[in-house]
Design an enzyme around this catalytic site. Structure first.
Site, PDB file in Angstrom:
ATOM      1  CD  GLU A 112      -2.707  -1.427   2.396  1.00 22.69           C
ATOM      2  OE1 GLU A 112      -2.046  -1.802   3.395  1.00 22.69           O
ATOM      3  OE2 GLU A 112      -3.928  -1.270   2.426  1.00 22.69           O
ATOM      4  CD  GLU A 132      -3.418  -6.239   4.209  1.00 26.58           C
ATOM      5  OE1 GLU A 132      -3.626  -6.969   3.199  1.00 26.58           O
ATOM      6  OE2 GLU A 132      -2.798  -5.165   4.142  1.00 26.58           O
TER       7      GLU A 132
HETATM    8  N1  CAA Z   1       4.749  -7.038  11.510  1.00 26.67           N
HETATM    9  C1  CAA Z   1       5.595  -7.273  12.517  1.00 26.67           C
HETATM   10  N2  CAA Z   1       6.701  -8.045  12.399  1.00 26.67           N
HETATM   11  C2  CAA Z   1       6.939  -8.604  11.201  1.00 26.67           C
HETATM   12  C3  CAA Z   1       6.089  -8.401  10.093  1.00 26.67           C
HETATM   13  C4  CAA Z   1       4.951  -7.570  10.283  1.00 26.67           C
HETATM   14  N3  CAA Z   1       4.108  -7.281   9.271  1.00 26.67           N
HETATM   15  N4  CAA Z   1       6.577  -9.097   9.046  1.00 26.67           N
HETATM   16  C5  CAA Z   1       7.704  -9.696   9.483  1.00 26.67           C
HETATM   17  N5  CAA Z   1       7.917  -9.400  10.786  1.00 26.67           N
HETATM   18  C6  CAA Z   1       9.006  -9.854  11.652  1.00 26.67           C
HETATM   19  C7  CAA Z   1       8.808 -11.304  12.077  1.00 26.67           C
HETATM   20  O1  CAA Z   1       7.930 -11.377  13.171  1.00 26.67           O
HETATM   21  C8  CAA Z   1      10.220 -11.685  12.422  1.00 26.67           C
HETATM   22  O2  CAA Z   1      10.542 -11.149  13.690  1.00 26.67           O
HETATM   23  P1  CAA Z   1      11.184 -12.093  14.843  1.00 26.67           P
HETATM   24  O3  CAA Z   1      12.543 -12.439  14.303  1.00 26.67           O
HETATM   25  O4  CAA Z   1      11.222 -11.191  16.030  1.00 26.67           O
HETATM   26  O5  CAA Z   1      10.293 -13.281  14.971  1.00 26.67           O
HETATM   27  C9  CAA Z   1      11.052 -10.928  11.396  1.00 26.67           C
HETATM   28  O6  CAA Z   1      10.225  -9.866  10.919  1.00 26.67           O
HETATM   29  C10 CAA Z   1      11.438 -11.773  10.199  1.00 26.67           C
HETATM   30  O7  CAA Z   1      10.253 -12.331   9.657  1.00 26.67           O
HETATM   31  P2  CAA Z   1      10.117 -13.891   9.285  1.00 26.67           P
HETATM   32  O8  CAA Z   1      10.939 -14.725  10.224  1.00 26.67           O
HETATM   33  O9  CAA Z   1       8.660 -14.216   9.216  1.00 26.67           O
HETATM   34  O10 CAA Z   1      10.799 -13.896   7.834  1.00 26.67           O
HETATM   35  P3  CAA Z   1      10.520 -14.909   6.636  1.00 26.67           P
HETATM   36  O11 CAA Z   1      11.544 -14.610   5.610  1.00 26.67           O
HETATM   37  O12 CAA Z   1      10.379 -16.306   7.123  1.00 26.67           O
HETATM   38  O13 CAA Z   1       9.052 -14.485   6.056  1.00 26.67           O
HETATM   39  C11 CAA Z   1       7.383 -12.897   5.317  1.00 26.67           C
HETATM   40  C12 CAA Z   1       8.891 -13.239   5.438  1.00 26.67           C
HETATM   41  C13 CAA Z   1       6.731 -13.878   4.316  1.00 26.67           C
HETATM   42  C14 CAA Z   1       7.271 -11.498   4.791  1.00 26.67           C
HETATM   43  C15 CAA Z   1       6.702 -13.051   6.704  1.00 26.67           C
HETATM   44  O14 CAA Z   1       7.464 -12.329   7.661  1.00 26.67           O
HETATM   45  C16 CAA Z   1       5.284 -12.535   6.746  1.00 26.67           C
HETATM   46  O15 CAA Z   1       4.388 -13.216   6.285  1.00 26.67           O
HETATM   47  N6  CAA Z   1       5.085 -11.322   7.316  1.00 26.67           N
HETATM   48  C17 CAA Z   1       3.759 -10.768   7.515  1.00 26.67           C
HETATM   49  C18 CAA Z   1       3.182 -10.239   6.197  1.00 26.67           C
HETATM   50  C19 CAA Z   1       1.794  -9.671   6.448  1.00 26.67           C
HETATM   51  O16 CAA Z   1       0.878 -10.375   6.845  1.00 26.67           O
HETATM   52  N7  CAA Z   1       1.631  -8.364   6.187  1.00 26.67           N
HETATM   53  C20 CAA Z   1       0.372  -7.679   6.386  1.00 26.67           C
HETATM   54  C21 CAA Z   1       0.354  -6.996   7.718  1.00 26.67           C
HETATM   55  S1  CAA Z   1      -1.238  -6.318   8.114  1.00 26.67           S
HETATM   56  C22 CAA Z   1      -1.305  -4.847   7.280  1.00 26.67           C
HETATM   57  O17 CAA Z   1      -0.383  -4.455   6.588  1.00 26.67           O
HETATM   58  C23 CAA Z   1      -2.579  -4.086   7.469  1.00 26.67           C
HETATM   59  C24 CAA Z   1      -2.696  -2.849   6.643  1.00 26.67           C
HETATM   60  O18 CAA Z   1      -3.081  -2.862   5.509  1.00 26.67           O
HETATM   61  C25 CAA Z   1      -2.395  -1.582   7.240  1.00 26.67           C
END
Ligand code: CAA
Length: 258
Positions: A112, A132
């Site tokens: 976004e 999301e």
């Molecule tokens: N919020 C907070 N922390 C996050 C994050 C997020 N959106 N995405 C990643 N992190 C953190 C993880 O918790 C992790 O922290 P720790 O080491 O403390 O556990 C660190 O970043 C590394 O992440 P991963 O270990 O998960 O890394 P990966 O390479 O295995 O996976 C990824 C990467 C596929 C991007 C995965 O991190 C993921 O799925 N992240 C979330 C993506 C998501 O759902 N985004 C939408 C958020 S909601 C939103 O954005 C609402 C809106 O419209 C405003």
């Protein structure tokens, strides 16, 4: 005060803002968004900056809004305290052109944020998505609106309802990104485009950006009227006189307002 979660630099009239929260894949928390907002507004007000680039790391442009920050909130907190404030939309309201230089994950709020920029240039490892729905919520920073305008209802609906990601090549074919480039050349290629824009007359660039953005907000007839009035207004610009004179005199223009 805590350290800033963005880094800034200026190169040849191009302002570069780098999201700098690597441990969380640049997840967008309140502090990062406040830091981004103040850096972007300062650059927007700087007459020596003609284009602003927003980028992240090779692994992540931004992995979305910060799920750890959001998780404990209830409706009253997000609604009445206005989580995701107008300031989170600030990038969409800058007058200076903006480019998102996207490598790696651009998910949720990260996708976004990229779409708030005027154009997206993607590394070939970029992945875009609105996951999301997998968290039991929906996009909250304009994803359902801007993605639909960018790629059309079919793909936007599919991505928002299933949470599937779109790789860079598909994103280019679908119209979400302007160019796909090799990951190790991303910043060089982005700076070429940003430098070209920053080398134009700034009033003309601002008027042009405003007119293109109007296409997303109004009817065709209103948009065409708006464009024509803006075109007429450019005849008050010294740079418009200079640009046309330079063409007719077969020389490069010397912009007064850059
Ligand atoms: N919020 C907070 N922390 C996050 C994050 C997020 N959106 N995405 C990643 N992190 C953190 C993880 O918790 C992790 O922290 P720790 O080491 O403390 O556990 C660190 O970043 C590394 O992440 P991963 O270990 O998960 O890394 P990966 O390479 O295995 O996976 C990824 C990467 C596929 C991007 C995965 O991190 C993921 O799925 N992240 C979330 C993506 C998501 O759902 N985004 C939408 C958020 S909601 C939103 O954005 C609402 C809106 O419209 C405003």
């Amino acid at each position: 005060m805590s350290d800033s979660l963005v880094r800034t630099e200026t190169r040849d009239r191009v302002g570069i803002i780098t999201l700098d929260r690597p441990d969380a894949l640049n997840a967008l928390n309140s502090q990062l968004m406040a830091d981004l907002d103040s850096a972007a507004r300062a650059m927007d007000n700087d007459p020596d900056i003609g284009c602003i680039v927003i980028t992240g790391s090779q692994k992540a442009f931004a992995a979305g809004a910060d799920i750890k920050e959001m998780q404990p909130k209830d409706f009253a907190q997000v609604h009445y305290e206005d989580f995701i404030t107008d300031d989170w939309e600030a990038i969409a309201h800058l007058r200076t052109p903006t480019i998102a230089a996207v490598a790696g994950h651009a998910l949720g709020g990260g996708c976004e944020l990229a779409m708030m920029c005027d154009l997206i240039i993607a590394a070939d490892n970029a992945k875009f998505g609105q996951p999301e729905i997998k968290l039991g919520t929906i996009p909250g920073m304009g994803g359902t609106q801007r993605l639909t305008r960018a790629v059309g209802k079919a793909k936007a609906m599919e991505m928002c309802l299933t949470g599937r990601t779109m790789k860079a090549e598909e994103a280019e074919r679908a119209g979400l990104v302007a160019q796909v480039v090799a990951a190790d050349e991303l910043m060089d290629r982005v700076l070429e485009t940003a430098g070209t824009i920053a080398g134009m007359s700034l009033p003309a660039v601002m008027a042009c950006k405003e007119a293109v953005n109007r296409a997303e907000e109004t009817t065709l007839a209103e948009g065409v009227r708006f464009e024509r009035r803006s075109f007429h207004a450019t005849f008050a610009f010294e740079d418009r006189a200079e640009g046309m004179a330079a063409f007719n005199e077969k020389r490069e223009p010397h912009w007064k307002h850059r």
